[in-house]
Design an enzyme around this catalytic site. Structure first.
Site, PDB file in Angstrom:
ATOM      1  N   ASP A  94      46.459  64.290  -7.505  1.00  0.00           N
ATOM      2  CA  ASP A  94      47.252  64.840  -8.609  1.00  0.00           C
ATOM      3  C   ASP A  94      46.539  64.602  -9.943  1.00  0.00           C
ATOM      4  O   ASP A  94      47.015  65.018 -10.996  1.00  0.00           O
ATOM      5  CB  ASP A  94      48.690  64.290  -8.609  1.00  0.00           C
ATOM      6  N   SER A  95      45.336  64.001  -9.885  1.00  0.00           N
ATOM      7  CA  SER A  95      44.465  63.945 -11.065  1.00  0.00           C
ATOM      8  C   SER A  95      44.053  65.361 -11.468  1.00  0.00           C
ATOM      9  O   SER A  95      43.510  65.556 -12.560  1.00  0.00           O
ATOM     10  CB  SER A  95      43.225  63.084 -10.784  1.00  0.00           C
ATOM     11  N   ASP A 140      47.868  64.647  -2.495  1.00  0.00           N
ATOM     12  CA  ASP A 140      48.867  63.816  -3.182  1.00  0.00           C
ATOM     13  C   ASP A 140      50.227  64.502  -3.229  1.00  0.00           C
ATOM     14  O   ASP A 140      50.313  65.699  -3.550  1.00  0.00           O
ATOM     15  CB  ASP A 140      48.429  63.572  -4.638  1.00  0.00           C
ATOM     16  N   LYS A 167      49.284  61.672   0.576  1.00  0.00           N
ATOM     17  CA  LYS A 167      49.219  60.353  -0.065  1.00  0.00           C
ATOM     18  C   LYS A 167      50.381  60.239  -1.040  1.00  0.00           C
ATOM     19  O   LYS A 167      50.746  61.219  -1.681  1.00  0.00           O
ATOM     20  CB  LYS A 167      47.882  60.182  -0.798  1.00  0.00           C
ATOM     21  N   GLU A 185      52.391  57.223  -3.899  1.00  0.00           N
ATOM     22  CA  GLU A 185      52.221  55.970  -4.635  1.00  0.00           C
ATOM     23  C   GLU A 185      53.418  55.041  -4.439  1.00  0.00           C
ATOM     24  O   GLU A 185      54.564  55.495  -4.437  1.00  0.00           O
ATOM     25  CB  GLU A 185      52.065  56.263  -6.134  1.00  0.00           C
ATOM     26  N   GLU A 207      43.957  50.721  -6.530  1.00  0.00           N
ATOM     27  CA  GLU A 207      43.347  51.163  -7.797  1.00  0.00           C
ATOM     28  C   GLU A 207      43.404  50.082  -8.859  1.00  0.00           C
ATOM     29  O   GLU A 207      44.463  49.501  -9.133  1.00  0.00           O
ATOM     30  CB  GLU A 207      44.070  52.439  -8.282  1.00  0.00           C
TER      31      GLU A 207
END
Ligand code: KIV
Length: 272
Positions: A52-53, A91, A121, A123, A190
């Site tokens: 999602d970057s 993501d 993925k 978070e 991270e």
């Protein structure tokens, strides 16, 4: 059994687990489009993350929060057209899995069905366990992401190194075990201290991929536009720049502009 890296037909979650057991490092990069994904795959990258970057480096937002599920699916679908060998992870965007595991499952199912990607993925640890379990129960491989979790930037307020205080260290270790025991096929750590990442890597069965988490993890991930030097506004200590494409592209574009304006392009051979 793994022989030579270039003899592996397709990277699967089982191959990654085997790589951890054999001590072979896993190389992961982000990609968001067909052309770059094709280059990364041909070069032999193990995992491509449709991160999602994309919200930052493709769309120009200042955080990962605005990107939508439809936009992530568009990026993932484009990437899948360029990939034969790498495992492709997508993501789950902000707001599509937190607090409601049924939403999480339908988000993951849409990504898998519409893009053809291999895994998702998300978070967080304990707080997203129900979502992780529900997605896994549908047979969809899940990768976790702990430490600096950019979707929670408004809670933390800064992008500084995480888990430097005992309470956060304990929570991170506990969350890593929760994700490992739930059956995640990998965990991204991270921007946390290297010794903490090494401890987690040694304790969990699942491969640990670091970004700013030192060298004693099972693999590394970087954002493609940062490591290629396309995006030059971001230079944390952990980022190694392998190219200066920003300068190269500007040079090429300037040369093109000059050629057009001075009528050097096209020449005799470049026309019909
Ligand atoms: O979105 C992303 O690019 C990521 C990496 C930083 C791991 O999550």
């Amino acid at each position: 059994m793994i022989t030579e890296p270039n003899k592996i037909n397709k990277i699967t979650t089982h191959v990654l687990r085997e790589m951890k057991l054999l001590g072979r490092k896993i190389a992961m990069l982000t990609a968001y489009d067909y052309s770059f994904a094709k280059i990364l795959d041909a070069a032999g990258i193990d995992i491509i993350l449709v991160g999602d970057s994309a919200s930052n480096v493709m769309a120009g937002h200042t955080s990962t929060l605005p990107i939508t599920l439809d936009q992530m699916i568009y990026h993932a679908t484009s990437v899948m057209r360029g990939v034969n060998r790498a495992l492709v992870v997508v993501d789950l965007p902000f707001g599509t899995y937190q607090g409601n595991s049924k939403n999480a499952l339908s988000t993951a199912i849409r990504i898998m069905k519409e893009s053809g990607a291999d895994a998702v993925k998300l978070e967080g640890g304990k707080e997203v366990l129900e979502s992780v379990e529900r997605i896994l129960s549908a047979g969809i491989p899940v990768m976790g992401h702990l430490g600096l979790t950019p979707q929670s930037i408004h809670k933390f307020g800064t992008y500084v190194v995480r888990a430097t205080e005992e309470k956060e260290v304990q929570k991170l270790i506990e969350d890593a075990h929760i994700l490992d025991n739930a059956g995640c096929f990998g965990i991204v750590l991270e921007k946390i201290p290297a010794n903490l990442a090494a401890k987690v890597t040694a304790e969990v069965k699942t491969p640990v991929i670091g970004i700013g988490a030192g060298s004693e993890v099972d693999g590394q991930v970087l954002v493609l536009h940062d490591m290629l030097g396309i995006n030059i506004d971001f230079s944390p200590r952990f980022l190694r720049r392998y190219h200066n494409l920003n300068e190269e592209i500007r040079g090429a574009v300037t040369a093109y502009i000059n050629d057009v304006k001075s009528q050097k392009f096209p020449n005799e051979k470049e026309q019909y």
